[in-house]
Design a protein around this motif. Structure first.
Motif, PDB file in Angstrom:
ATOM      1  N   LEU A  45      -1.356  -3.574  -6.836  1.00 36.51           N
ATOM      2  CA  LEU A  45      -0.664  -3.605  -5.537  1.00 36.51           C
ATOM      3  C   LEU A  45       0.266  -4.814  -5.526  1.00 36.51           C
ATOM      4  O   LEU A  45      -0.020  -5.835  -4.888  1.00 36.51           O
ATOM      5  N   ALA A  72      -2.040   3.960   4.619  1.00 36.04           N
ATOM      6  CA  ALA A  72      -0.618   3.750   4.304  1.00 36.04           C
ATOM      7  C   ALA A  72      -0.319   4.286   2.909  1.00 36.04           C
ATOM      8  O   ALA A  72       0.717   4.928   2.684  1.00 36.04           O
ATOM      9  N   SER A 123      -6.553   2.230  -1.918  1.00 39.48           N
ATOM     10  CA  SER A 123      -5.098   2.322  -1.916  1.00 39.48           C
ATOM     11  C   SER A 123      -4.558   2.388  -3.338  1.00 39.48           C
ATOM     12  O   SER A 123      -3.702   3.233  -3.658  1.00 39.48           O
ATOM     13  N   ALA A 161      -2.157   9.818  -7.461  1.00 39.63           N
ATOM     14  CA  ALA A 161      -0.842  10.443  -7.253  1.00 39.63           C
ATOM     15  C   ALA A 161      -0.099  10.573  -8.576  1.00 39.63           C
ATOM     16  O   ALA A 161       0.633  11.528  -8.803  1.00 39.63           O
ATOM     17  N   ARG A 190       3.973   5.490  -7.378  1.00 45.16           N
ATOM     18  CA  ARG A 190       3.084   6.103  -8.387  1.00 45.16           C
ATOM     19  C   ARG A 190       3.270   7.625  -8.398  1.00 45.16           C
ATOM     20  O   ARG A 190       3.264   8.254  -9.446  1.00 45.16           O
ATOM     21  N   ALA A 191       3.423   8.197  -7.199  1.00 37.66           N
ATOM     22  CA  ALA A 191       3.641   9.643  -7.129  1.00 37.66           C
ATOM     23  C   ALA A 191       4.985   9.993  -7.768  1.00 37.66           C
ATOM     24  O   ALA A 191       5.124  11.031  -8.415  1.00 37.66           O
ATOM     25  N   MET A 192       5.963   9.115  -7.609  1.00 30.85           N
ATOM     26  CA  MET A 192       7.272   9.345  -8.239  1.00 30.85           C
ATOM     27  C   MET A 192       7.164   9.218  -9.759  1.00 30.85           C
ATOM     28  O   MET A 192       7.857   9.927 -10.491  1.00 30.85           O
ATOM     29  N   GLU A 193       6.313   8.312 -10.199  1.00 35.35           N
ATOM     30  CA  GLU A 193       6.106   8.137 -11.649  1.00 35.35           C
ATOM     31  C   GLU A 193       5.603   9.432 -12.286  1.00 35.35           C
ATOM     32  O   GLU A 193       5.921   9.734 -13.423  1.00 35.35           O
ATOM     33  N   ALA A 194       4.785  10.170 -11.495  1.00 28.10           N
ATOM     34  CA  ALA A 194       4.228  11.421 -12.027  1.00 28.10           C
ATOM     35  C   ALA A 194       5.334  12.421 -12.346  1.00 28.10           C
ATOM     36  O   ALA A 194       5.130  13.338 -13.125  1.00 28.10           O
ATOM     37  N   ARG A 195       6.500  12.239 -11.716  1.00 28.23           N
ATOM     38  CA  ARG A 195       7.602  13.179 -11.941  1.00 28.23           C
ATOM     39  C   ARG A 195       8.593  12.708 -13.008  1.00 28.23           C
ATOM     40  O   ARG A 195       9.582  13.378 -13.264  1.00 28.23           O
ATOM     41  N   GLY A 229       2.155   7.370   1.694  1.00 30.93           N
ATOM     42  CA  GLY A 229       3.151   7.219   0.628  1.00 30.93           C
ATOM     43  C   GLY A 229       3.008   8.301  -0.425  1.00 30.93           C
ATOM     44  O   GLY A 229       3.999   8.888  -0.871  1.00 30.93           O
ATOM     45  N   SER A 260       0.806  -1.200   0.000  1.00 29.12           N
ATOM     46  CA  SER A 260       0.000   0.000   0.000  1.00 29.12           C
ATOM     47  C   SER A 260       0.855   1.272   0.000  1.00 29.12           C
ATOM     48  O   SER A 260       0.719   2.124  -0.882  1.00 29.12           O
ATOM     49  N   TYR A 261       1.728   1.373   0.984  1.00 31.14           N
ATOM     50  CA  TYR A 261       2.571   2.577   1.097  1.00 31.14           C
ATOM     51  C   TYR A 261       3.565   2.701  -0.062  1.00 31.14           C
ATOM     52  O   TYR A 261       3.574   3.722  -0.757  1.00 31.14           O
ATOM     53  N   ASN A 290       3.733   1.400  -3.066  1.00 33.64           N
ATOM     54  CA  ASN A 290       3.218   1.567  -4.426  1.00 33.64           C
ATOM     55  C   ASN A 290       2.609   2.949  -4.655  1.00 33.64           C
ATOM     56  O   ASN A 290       2.756   3.517  -5.725  1.00 33.64           O
ATOM     57  N   ALA A 291       1.932   3.500  -3.628  1.00 34.71           N
ATOM     58  CA  ALA A 291       1.380   4.854  -3.782  1.00 34.71           C
ATOM     59  C   ALA A 291       2.532   5.847  -3.922  1.00 34.71           C
ATOM     60  O   ALA A 291       2.486   6.766  -4.739  1.00 34.71           O
ATOM     61  N   ARG A 292       3.588   5.620  -3.163  1.00 34.41           N
ATOM     62  CA  ARG A 292       4.754   6.513  -3.232  1.00 34.41           C
ATOM     63  C   ARG A 292       5.422   6.422  -4.603  1.00 34.41           C
ATOM     64  O   ARG A 292       5.801   7.437  -5.187  1.00 34.41           O
ATOM     65  N   LEU A 313      16.079   2.937  -2.305  1.00 36.96           N
ATOM     66  CA  LEU A 313      14.744   3.300  -1.801  1.00 36.96           C
ATOM     67  C   LEU A 313      13.782   2.117  -1.946  1.00 36.96           C
ATOM     68  O   LEU A 313      13.018   1.800  -1.031  1.00 36.96           O
TER      69      LEU A 313
END
Lengths: 370, 161
Positions: free
Chosen positions: A327, B31, B117, B124, A43-48, B35, A36-37, A39-41, A105
């Motif tokens: 996920l 979570a 999630s 994002a 995905r946000a990095m993918e946006a950049r 992130g 959960s944590y 993959n969301a992080r 990371l």
């Protein structure tokens, strides 16, 4: 029916239903929660990640100073800020550091049951560096120019690049898994090509072993990823050999086992007479589509086109897996591939700017990179 | 078992299972929200809305708990089905069934958290997918609503106020 009997049936049913529900719920939570944590992080990095337009803007930079300034608002800023002079080499070093941190990371934020895979992926850079250094030394070139400051043994790699003799390299490699194979090379028991193949074979065997020790979809995704990588190496080896009309016996020792192409297909491919027949044979495999796509280029002897198509194919397949399993470990794998591609393009732009290539030509060259 | 055990189980399971499921759902989505926000603070608003979606199941559980307590007389200080007659056991079991229906359908909070999630990740990457993400996550809510409606029908027709 008596009241007691009814209540007993009800009680038993409740116990069975609850045990089943608890098991199912538990496995669902175990499977998805750890992703959960991260993959969301990710995905946000993918946006950049940089778009084609951003690469075009960077290609317009007149000097390396401008290029670095154009990257001020990007994730690379902290790495570029450390540089005192801007040359293609120092900038490449900064990009390598950024990539190494991306691997770290992933290792840090992903669930323990898959994170080691990213450490193993980083070892591929060790293999690349060791091979590059040994090749450079044997051909009398400056080894430092061929290494990336990336991997799990950067200090050893730097020391190897500075080594004055081949024996010195053996001392540095002592205790590593590459020592024995390098020793064989020094004793001339194996050729340089066999040395390179052996290192990659060991590396991919390790990756496959790890992938196969995972469960369910993690195993499926990691195995697919490794198989795609092995296929890419094997196909490039076979096509390069066919282009130079090598015999099957001379190709076989350089193939890496474990890919998705079965032994029978590989055997046919190495036994066909020329490149055209190899391509025809590939037609019935999963790589048929890309073989058709770059057939013309390949028949002109341009293997790079096929290599790029294979890279794009790998990325497409992993991207498909991210859609099936949002996920899962497919998301970080997809990100790593995208990040590697981005850094490859940025390095190319930096080098081309330093060589004073026109922006239009830089855009064209970078646009072709996978 | 005595009728009081079934009725109590009905209340506990309705609010308990739905509550636990909601907390897992919110935990999973939370979570992901952390992130997404770790990389870009602008994701906070979207992530917060998606994170809150799996909470509703615990509200359905709570409503059911009060309803069962009300129809069985517990809320008024007595218990209507104290005698272990066949009729009272049947009514108590109906109330247990109603509680169980809401509790079990409330488990949809966990997959809802998983969907939320994944949606937080998608938002994002591309904020334009927010509405779609909310719709996907809200689909899992349907089961919990069906469960609540089913439980209401069971309580009203099977036991009555």
């Amino acid at each position: 029916m008596e009241v007691n009997t009814i209540t007993r049936i009800l009680d038993t049913t409740l116990v069975v239903v609850f045990t089943w529900i608890a098991y199912k719920t538990g496995s669902m939570i175990y499977k998805y929660t750890p992703y959960s944590y991260p993959n969301a992080r990710i995905r946000a990095m993918e946006a950049r990640l940089f778009t084609g337009q951003r690469f075009d803007e960077l290609a317009e930079s007149k000097t390396l100073n401008n290029f670095v300034m154009n990257l001020e608002d990007s994730d690379y800023k902290p790495y570029l800020d450390k540089l005192s002079i801007y040359t293609a080499e120092t900038i490449e070093g900064a990009f390598d550091e950024a990539l190494a941190d991306t691997y770290s990371l992933m290792f840090k934020i992903l669930p323990k049951r898959v994170s080691l895979f990213f450490r193993l992926l980083l070892e591929e850079w060790d293999v690349r560096n060791v091979v590059a250094i040994v090749k450079a030394k044997l051909y009398g070139e400056v080894a430092r120019d061929y290494i990336a400051e990336l991997g799990t043994m950067v200090d050893k790699i730097k020391a190897m690049a500075e080594a004055k003799t081949m024996e010195e390299i053996l001392v540095i490699l002592e205790g590593t898994e590459y020592e024995e194979t390098y020793h064989k090379l020094l004793l001339k028991e194996i050729t340089l090509e066999e040395f390179e193949t052996e290192l990659y074979r060991m590396h991919y065997a390790k990756l496959l072993r790890y992938a196969r020790s995972r469960k369910d979809e993690e195993r499926k995704i990691l195995e697919e990823f490794v198989k795609l990588k092995i296929d890419r190496i094997n196909l490039m080896t076979i096509l390069r050999a066919k282009l130079h009309k090598l015999e099957a016996d001379k190709i076989r020792p350089f193939l890496i086992p474990g890919g998705s192409l079965n032994q029978r297909t590989l055997n046919i491919l190495i036994h066909v007479e020329d490149l055209s027949m190899a391509l025809a044979e590939l037609d019935s495999t999963r790589y048929g589509e890309i073989a058709r796509e770059v057939r013309e280029e390949l028949e002109k002897g341009n293997l790079d086109a096929f290599n790029r198509a294979l890279e794009r194919f790998t990325r497409r397949k992993i991207k498909e897996l991210t859609r099936f399993y949002p996920l899962s470990v497919a998301v970080p794998l997809n990100y790593i591939l995208a990040k590697e591609s981005e850094i490859r393009k940025l390095k190319a732009i930096a080098k081309l700017i330093e060589d004073r290539i026109k922006p239009e030509d830089i855009k064209a060259i970078v646009g072709e990179l996978p | 078992m005595d009728p009081i055990v079934y009725v109590a189980l009905g209340m506990v399971l309705a609010a308990g299972i739905a509550g636990v499921a909601s907390s897992f759902g919110v935990g999973i989505a939370g979570a992901a929200a952390a992130g997404a926000v770790a990389e870009d603070e602008k994701n906070f608003k979207n992530a917060l809305i998606l994170e809150g979606l799996p909470m509703t199941q615990s509200i359905y559980g709570l409503i059911t708990l009060f309803l069962i307590a009300m129809v069985s007389g517990i809320l008024a200080g007595g218990f209507r089905f104290a005698d272990a007659t066949q009729e009272n056991i049947i009514k108590s079991v109906i109330l247990l069934g109603a509680g169980l229906t809401v509790g079990l359908t409330g488990l949809s909070a966990i997959p809802q958290g998983i969907i939320a999630s994944a949606s937080i990740g998608a938002v994002a990457k591309n904020p334009k997918t927010f509405t779609q993400g909310v719709i996907f996550a809200a689909m899992a809510e349907t089961m919990a609503i069906f469960g609540l409606v089913g439980a209401l029908i069971l309580i009203v027709t099977g036991v009555g106020f």
